[in-house]
Design an enzyme around this catalytic site. Structure first.
Site, PDB file in Angstrom:
ATOM      1  N   TYR A  41       3.322  -4.779  19.293  1.00  0.00           N
ATOM      2  CA  TYR A  41       3.835  -5.435  17.889  1.00  0.00           C
ATOM      3  C   TYR A  41       3.936  -6.616  17.998  1.00  0.00           C
ATOM      4  CZ  TYR A  41       7.240  -6.069  14.385  1.00  0.00           C
ATOM      5  OH  TYR A  41       8.111  -6.692  13.523  1.00  0.00           O
ATOM      6  N   ASP A  56      13.011  -2.322  26.211  1.00  0.00           N
ATOM      7  CA  ASP A  56      14.108  -2.839  25.709  1.00  0.00           C
ATOM      8  C   ASP A  56      14.634  -4.034  26.387  1.00  0.00           C
ATOM      9  OD1 ASP A  56      14.425  -1.665  23.400  1.00  0.00           O
ATOM     10  OD2 ASP A  56      15.773  -0.002  24.011  1.00  0.00           O
ATOM     11  N   GLN A  97       2.368   2.815   2.104  1.00  0.00           N
ATOM     12  CA  GLN A  97       2.475   3.748   3.415  1.00  0.00           C
ATOM     13  C   GLN A  97       3.710   3.806   3.973  1.00  0.00           C
ATOM     14  OE1 GLN A  97       0.020   2.511   7.167  1.00  0.00           O
ATOM     15  NE2 GLN A  97      -1.629   2.894   5.864  1.00  0.00           N
ATOM     16  N   ASN A 107       0.724  -1.218  -0.037  1.00  0.00           N
ATOM     17  CA  ASN A 107       0.030  -0.135   0.050  1.00  0.00           C
ATOM     18  C   ASN A 107       0.837   1.315  -0.027  1.00  0.00           C
ATOM     19  OD1 ASN A 107       1.026   0.374   2.588  1.00  0.00           O
ATOM     20  ND2 ASN A 107      -0.867  -0.166   3.668  1.00  0.00           N
ATOM     21  N   HIS A 111      16.111   2.689  14.268  1.00  0.00           N
ATOM     22  CA  HIS A 111      16.921   1.715  14.108  1.00  0.00           C
ATOM     23  C   HIS A 111      18.272   2.101  14.528  1.00  0.00           C
ATOM     24  CE1 HIS A 111      13.392  -0.123  12.356  1.00  0.00           C
ATOM     25  NE2 HIS A 111      13.486  -1.023  13.288  1.00  0.00           N
ATOM     26  N   ARG A 164      22.269  -7.248  20.993  1.00  0.00           N
ATOM     27  CA  ARG A 164      20.995  -7.642  20.019  1.00  0.00           C
ATOM     28  C   ARG A 164      22.067  -8.449  19.146  1.00  0.00           C
ATOM     29  NH1 ARG A 164      18.454  -6.220  23.232  1.00  0.00           N
ATOM     30  NH2 ARG A 164      16.865  -4.688  23.149  1.00  0.00           N
TER      31      ARG A 164
HETATM   32  N1  UFG Z   1      19.560   2.185  20.471  1.00  0.00           N
HETATM   33  C1  UFG Z   1      20.022   3.274  20.995  1.00  0.00           C
HETATM   34  N2  UFG Z   1      19.945   4.600  20.369  1.00  0.00           N
HETATM   35  C2  UFG Z   1      19.484   4.553  19.368  1.00  0.00           C
HETATM   36  C3  UFG Z   1      18.377   3.685  18.983  1.00  0.00           C
HETATM   37  C4  UFG Z   1      18.795   2.251  19.442  1.00  0.00           C
HETATM   38  O1  UFG Z   1      20.643   2.898  22.140  1.00  0.00           O
HETATM   39  O2  UFG Z   1      19.069   5.676  18.976  1.00  0.00           O
HETATM   40  C5  UFG Z   1      19.566   0.704  21.115  1.00  0.00           C
HETATM   41  C6  UFG Z   1      18.180   0.205  21.609  1.00  0.00           C
HETATM   42  O3  UFG Z   1      17.869   0.787  22.797  1.00  0.00           O
HETATM   43  C7  UFG Z   1      18.399  -1.150  21.478  1.00  0.00           C
HETATM   44  C8  UFG Z   1      19.382  -1.358  20.356  1.00  0.00           C
HETATM   45  O4  UFG Z   1      19.996  -0.051  20.095  1.00  0.00           O
HETATM   46  O5  UFG Z   1      19.358  -1.698  22.455  1.00  0.00           O
HETATM   47  C9  UFG Z   1      18.851  -1.969  19.052  1.00  0.00           C
HETATM   48  O6  UFG Z   1      17.772  -1.041  18.634  1.00  0.00           O
HETATM   49  P1  UFG Z   1      16.785  -0.966  17.519  1.00  0.00           P
HETATM   50  O7  UFG Z   1      15.757  -0.021  17.681  1.00  0.00           O
HETATM   51  O8  UFG Z   1      17.562  -1.098  16.335  1.00  0.00           O
HETATM   52  O9  UFG Z   1      16.186  -2.357  17.303  1.00  0.00           O
HETATM   53  P2  UFG Z   1      15.275  -3.120  18.562  1.00  0.00           P
HETATM   54  O10 UFG Z   1      16.188  -4.112  18.917  1.00  0.00           O
HETATM   55  O11 UFG Z   1      14.493  -2.436  19.320  1.00  0.00           O
HETATM   56  O12 UFG Z   1      14.190  -3.756  17.626  1.00  0.00           O
HETATM   57  C10 UFG Z   1      14.225  -4.841  16.752  1.00  0.00           C
HETATM   58  C11 UFG Z   1      13.269  -4.818  15.628  1.00  0.00           C
HETATM   59  C12 UFG Z   1      11.769  -4.773  16.032  1.00  0.00           C
HETATM   60  C13 UFG Z   1      11.869  -6.234  16.787  1.00  0.00           C
HETATM   61  C14 UFG Z   1      12.849  -6.236  17.922  1.00  0.00           C
HETATM   62  C15 UFG Z   1      12.839  -7.606  18.498  1.00  0.00           C
HETATM   63  O13 UFG Z   1      13.561  -3.511  14.953  1.00  0.00           O
HETATM   64  O14 UFG Z   1      10.808  -5.107  14.813  1.00  0.00           O
HETATM   65  O15 UFG Z   1      14.284  -6.175  17.382  1.00  0.00           O
HETATM   66  O16 UFG Z   1      12.674  -7.279  19.932  1.00  0.00           O
HETATM   67  F1  UFG Z   1      10.479  -6.217  17.284  1.00  0.00           F
END
Ligand code: UFG
Length: 325
Positions: free
Chosen positions: A141, A285, A35, A33, A189, A221
């Site tokens: 989510y 987190d 979006q 879509n 991200h 991660r």
């Molecule tokens: N982080 C920072 N600073 C930022 C952005 C992120 O320190 O500006 C940290 C976050 O706190 C986290 C790590 O970097 O510890 C990774 O963060 P992301 O946002 O890149 O990814 P996430 O682990 O939050 O999320 C990912 C996917 C989601 C999924 C999740 C599983 O993007 O779709 O993993 O828990 F659901």
């Protein structure tokens, strides 16, 4: 000729998977879509702009292109946004996916690969996380995706739909030729934000908390290259074609890196300064999310090949730097 329907094929992981499937010689049809997806990232000529819940459109596409299998990416995917607007996520990801799955089954499509997430586990009780760990999502989510995994199992029982749910850990990286990469708006991200900071597009990177229960205090991660993710989807489709049973799989590397390790690697690879500031923890987190990867290796023959930090960050850097030229 038969074809594969890819929903969300204009998005980040979708567009890489479309490309990979086409390189394997498949006919691919994209439904998106637009979006959050990008029209320019759709690499197949067979493109439909529309909604996954539009049963008439699904019927038309399945009949016209003789669709035999689908890969379903189309979804909202921001954890933070889902905490603010839970209903939006359950409607977009759960309700609409149910309608989509019904439309597939009604039209005789019995093979589906579904985009799921490590967020289905919530706060893991065991790391690396095996697939049979408890699933207690801590954000809407993750819940919106878990509902669909469970629903797919019911559709298998009721209608013989064969499905594979791929629970992604942290997708990252860009295509080798830097044609397609990760472009979210707003960007939340870690790796894109780190590289935008390296390019001077942001003053500094906020490190969300340094008092987690990890060696350096920042969250750990499991980062997986989008090319590896594309390969996992192709293998899942092949497994379904070969008559493998339905099931859920982690897609990760089994190796975790902390936020500080990512920043350090990016400094080394880009040769740029990446100023950081310490910020409060981000809600929701978990300390550590790392996949156990034995099941996908055994059943689908999948292991990550491009997900070492060097390859991953270099590919993302090449893509981000050419965008800013
Ligand atoms: N982080 C920072 N600073 C930022 C952005 C992120 O320190 O500006 C940290 C976050 O706190 C986290 C790590 O970097 O510890 C990774 O963060 P992301 O946002 O890149 O990814 P996430 O682990 O939050 O999320 C990912 C996917 C989601 C999924 C999740 C599983 O993007 O779709 O993993 O828990 F659901």
């Amino acid at each position: 000729m038969t074809a594969i329907l890819v929903t969300g094929g204009a998005g980040y992981i979708g567009s890489h998977t479309v490309r990979h499937l086409m390189e394997q010689g498949h006919e691919v049809v994209v439904l998106d879509n637009l979006q959050t997806g990008h029209r320019g990232a759709v690499l197949t000529p067979h493109f439909y702009e529309g909604d996954i819940s539009d049963a008439a459109l699904i019927t038309e596409i399945v009949k016209k292109h003789r669709i035999t299998a689908a890969v379903h990416f189309a979804a909202l995917s921001l954890v933070g946004e889902s905490m603010k607007f839970p209903t939006k996520y359950l409607e977009a990801n759960t309700v609409k996916s149910q309608l989509f799955v019904h439309a597939l089954v009604d039209n005789g499509v019995k093979q589906l690969v579904f985009s799921s997430t490590a967020a289905v586990y919530g706060l893991p009780t065991q790391v690396p996380i095996p697939e049979d760990s408890p699933t207690h999502p801590i954000n809407p989510y993750g819940l919106s995706k878990l509902f669909i995994e469970q629903y797919l199992q019911m559709m298998d029982t009721l209608h013989g739909l064969k499905w594979v749910a791929l629970r992604y850990f942290n997708a990252a990286g860009a295509s080798e030729d830097a044609r397609i990469g990760e472009a979210h708006d707003p960007e939340t991200h870690l790796i894109p934000l780190v590289l935008q900071t390296a390019l001077g597009q942001r003053e500094s990177l906020s490190i969300f908390g340094n008092d987690y229960n990890t060696p350096d205090g920042t969250c750990v991660r499991d980062y997986i290259h989008v090319r590896d993710l594309a390969d996992a989807h192709a293998r899942a489709l092949q497994a379904l074609e070969n008559g493998k049973p339905s099931g859920s799989y982690n897609v990760g590397t089994g190796q975790g890196y902390s936020v500080l390790e990512i920043v350090e690697a990016a400094r080394r690879i880009t040769g740029r300064e990446i100023p950081t500031i310490l910020a409060p923890r981000r809600e929701g987190d978990p300390d550590v999310l790392v996949a156990q990867v034995d099941k996908i290796a055994a059943d689908l023959g999948f292991t990550a090949k491009h997900s070492d930090l060097e390859t991953l960050i270099t590919s993302a850097w090449n893509w981000h730097s050419q965008l800013s030229c």
